[in-house]
Design a protein around this motif. Structure first.
Motif, PDB file in Angstrom:
ATOM      1  N   THR A  14       0.843  -1.188   0.000  1.00 37.54           N
ATOM      2  CA  THR A  14       0.000   0.000   0.000  1.00 37.54           C
ATOM      3  C   THR A  14       0.878   1.238   0.000  1.00 37.54           C
ATOM      4  O   THR A  14       2.106   1.132   0.043  1.00 37.54           O
ATOM      5  CB  THR A  14      -0.934   0.021   1.228  1.00 37.54           C
TER       6      THR A  14
ATOM      7  N   HIS B 209       1.434   5.483   1.495  1.00 40.12           N
ATOM      8  CA  HIS B 209       1.103   6.454   2.543  1.00 40.12           C
ATOM      9  C   HIS B 209       1.628   7.824   2.122  1.00 40.12           C
ATOM     10  O   HIS B 209       2.460   7.944   1.220  1.00 40.12           O
ATOM     11  CB  HIS B 209       1.724   6.068   3.887  1.00 40.12           C
ATOM     12  N   ASP B 210       1.150   8.858   2.797  1.00 38.79           N
ATOM     13  CA  ASP B 210       1.694  10.201   2.634  1.00 38.79           C
ATOM     14  C   ASP B 210       1.625  10.900   3.982  1.00 38.79           C
ATOM     15  O   ASP B 210       1.222  10.309   4.994  1.00 38.79           O
ATOM     16  CB  ASP B 210       0.957  10.984   1.546  1.00 38.79           C
TER      17      ASP B 210
ATOM     18  N   ALA C   6       1.821  10.271  -2.134  1.00 35.43           N
ATOM     19  CA  ALA C   6       1.542   8.907  -1.712  1.00 35.43           C
ATOM     20  C   ALA C   6       2.558   7.963  -2.345  1.00 35.43           C
ATOM     21  O   ALA C   6       2.730   7.955  -3.567  1.00 35.43           O
ATOM     22  CB  ALA C   6       0.124   8.514  -2.108  1.00 35.43           C
TER      23      ALA C   6
ATOM     24  N   CYS D 221      -2.345  10.857   7.482  1.00 32.90           N
ATOM     25  CA  CYS D 221      -2.206  10.258   6.155  1.00 32.90           C
ATOM     26  C   CYS D 221      -3.520  10.460   5.414  1.00 32.90           C
ATOM     27  O   CYS D 221      -4.597  10.138   5.934  1.00 32.90           O
ATOM     28  CB  CYS D 221      -1.880   8.774   6.262  1.00 32.90           C
TER      29      CYS D 221
ATOM     30  N   VAL E  75      -4.379   9.141   2.431  1.00 32.92           N
ATOM     31  CA  VAL E  75      -4.705   8.078   1.473  1.00 32.92           C
ATOM     32  C   VAL E  75      -6.068   7.457   1.810  1.00 32.92           C
ATOM     33  O   VAL E  75      -6.421   7.294   2.980  1.00 32.92           O
ATOM     34  CB  VAL E  75      -3.597   7.008   1.475  1.00 32.92           C
TER      35      VAL E  75
ATOM     36  N   HIS F 158      -7.136   5.787   5.903  1.00 29.68           N
ATOM     37  CA  HIS F 158      -5.912   5.576   6.670  1.00 29.68           C
ATOM     38  C   HIS F 158      -5.920   6.421   7.939  1.00 29.68           C
ATOM     39  O   HIS F 158      -5.501   5.957   9.005  1.00 29.68           O
ATOM     40  CB  HIS F 158      -4.693   5.903   5.808  1.00 29.68           C
TER      41      HIS F 158
END
Length: 481
Positions: free
Chosen positions: A361, A363-364, A396, A416, A418, A423
């Motif tokens: 997956t 994330h950011d 992301a 996050c 996303v 998330h």
């Protein structure tokens, strides 16, 4: 303290690896008459001397010659290289080629703190670091190979050797607090040994040969100077296989070494990402010019922010000659789903470092504007248009390494974004409280820089050394004189 006059002591110390340090307080009585005076060592492996000019010399056994010659008959010149002793001259000093560093002059009747350290390699062909200290400060250091390998222990003689006979090589004077360590002492550790070893009462002195009592007395009160800035050296092998991030402190000094034809340039973030130096010619800082087999020292980097280094030689940056260096304290957040992050507090100037590696997956990291937006996980494009998202620190991606520095005092909300909030609602959000800035910036009895209002600094402009001042957009700095 122990008195030495054509006498010696010997000891065996268990040292498990090829590294050690020794420090001792020294007060010589007889430096006249020429020649070298033996302080301590193992004769054939390593030794520490006071030469005819009063300089301290640290010798390491060395099979090969590394070029620079330190002359025995020129003792008053600082030198870092090799002393060559032919067998014909080996009555007072051992024969062979010796890796030597010289510095730190002693005088008759004066106490000085002397320390040496050897951080040896795994074998005779691997370079190590040979260092010499006087009164808490490093006076000479170099990288060298040595055929002296510590394995299992050190046999050490102090003050002389029984084989000296009537020659002039004996140390004459007093020694105190002789200590051996099985690690190379840092500059800071040596400085503290010197600082706390200085005393207001002179020790009782006893001749180790006769046991005669030599009296005691009181010396004037010691006034310590300001504690010196002590740097710690960190070796960096400059290559196409660099780590993603190097985290250092303000007092770390980076020693870049490379083979082949390269250079070292500090650039901005965009140039680091694109590897196109022509876009950053004004802001770039060239630490090392193009050269083969280079060595560059990088020190005093600005605290509390990320620094970006590349090699500007054609093609180097694209294949991996690039390194990010974060200077200062930081809190690391292991960024992943399913966490219930508790609020954390950091001091002003400390950074936040988000790290993740999730092959399945992405994330950011974003910053939200308020507690309400944080509670609601307001992370959509509509929230961005409404001003509920104040900053986006990364895109992301599956693998992230995001350092956020120079946060304003107050509360910050990170999440996050996303999955349109999925998330965030499943644990990927954290509250960070940054403590207020100190009201006074420069030390001393009268502060020359102070925070007068939440966003206004007052500077008393005068002839002095000022510390760096971190300000933010919207701050004002008022100078008066």
């Amino acid at each position: 303290a122990a008195r030495f006059n054509r006498s010696y002591a010997s000891l065996f110390v268990n040292v498990s690896s090829n590294q050690f340090s020794i420090d001792v307080w020294v007060r010589p009585d007889r430096l006249d008459g020429g020649g070298h005076r033996f302080l301590f060592g193992s004769w054939g492996g390593f030794s520490v001397w006071i030469n005819a000019c009063g300089y301290v010399e640290f010798w390491l056994g060395k099979a090969s010659d590394d070029g620079v010659v330190c002359q025995m008959d020129d003792p008053c010149t600082s030198c870092s290289g090799v002393i060559r002793v032919p067998w014909s001259d080996a009555s007072d000093v051992p024969a062979g080629n010796w890796s030597v560093i010289r510095g730190g002059m002693l005088a008759n009747g004066t106490w000085n703190h002397v320390a040496v350290s050897w951080e040896g390699g795994s074998n005779a062909s691997v370079p190590g670091v040979q260092s010499l200290f006087l009164d808490g400060s490093i006076v000479a250091s170099k990288m060298t190979t040595s055929d002296f390998l510590v394995s299992g222990g050190l046999s050490i003689f102090v003050g002389g050797l029984a084989t000296f006979g009537e020659n002039s090589t004996w140390f004459v004077g007093d020694l105190d607090d002789f200590a051996v360590y099985d690690t190379p002492l840092s500059e800071e550790a040596v400085a503290r040994h010197y600082h706390y070893g200085s005393t207001t009462s002179q020790p009782v002195l006893v001749d180790v040969k006769t046991g005669d009592y030599r009296g005691e007395g009181v010396v004037p009160e010691v006034v310590y100077p300001p504690f010196p800035v002590v740097y710690s050296d960190m070796n960096v092998s400059w290559s196409d296989d660099m780590p993603e991030l190097l985290h250092v402190q303000k007092t770390d000094r980076l020693q870049f070494y490379w083979t082949g034809y390269h250079d070292l340039v500090e650039v901005n973030h965009d140039t680091f990402t694109s590897c196109l130096l022509q876009n950053d010619q004004v802001a770039a800082v060239r630490w090392g010019w193009p050269q083969s087999d280079g060595h560059v020292t990088v020190a005093d980097l600005e605290d509390g922010r990320m620094h970006y280094f590349i090699s500007s030689i054609s093609g180097d940056c694209h294949v991996g000659y690039k390194l990010r260096v974060f200077v200062g304290n930081e809190r690391v957040v292991n960024w992943k789903l399913g966490q219930d992050y508790s609020p954390i507090s950091i001091s002003f100037g400390t950074g936040i470092h988000f790290q993740w590696a999730t092959p399945n997956t992405v994330h950011d990291v974003i910053e939200l504007s308020s507690q309400e937006a944080f509670n609601d996980c307001a992370v959509t494009s509509r929230d961005l248009a409404a001003g509920r998202i104040v900053a986006r620190y990364s895109e992301a991606m599956r693998k992230g390494d995001v350092a956020i520095t120079n946060l304003r005092p107050g509360t910050h909300y990170f999440a996050c974004a996303v999955g349109s909030g999925f998330h965030c609602r499943n644990g990927m959000k954290i509250e960070v409280n940054v403590e207020e800035r100190l009201s006074f910036h420069s030390g001393g009895t009268e502060a020359s820089v102070r925070l007068d209002e939440p966003n206004q600094w007052l500077v008393d402009w005068r002839i002095q050394q000022y510390e760096d001042l971190t300000v933010f957009e919207g701050d004002s700095v008022v100078f008066s004189w």
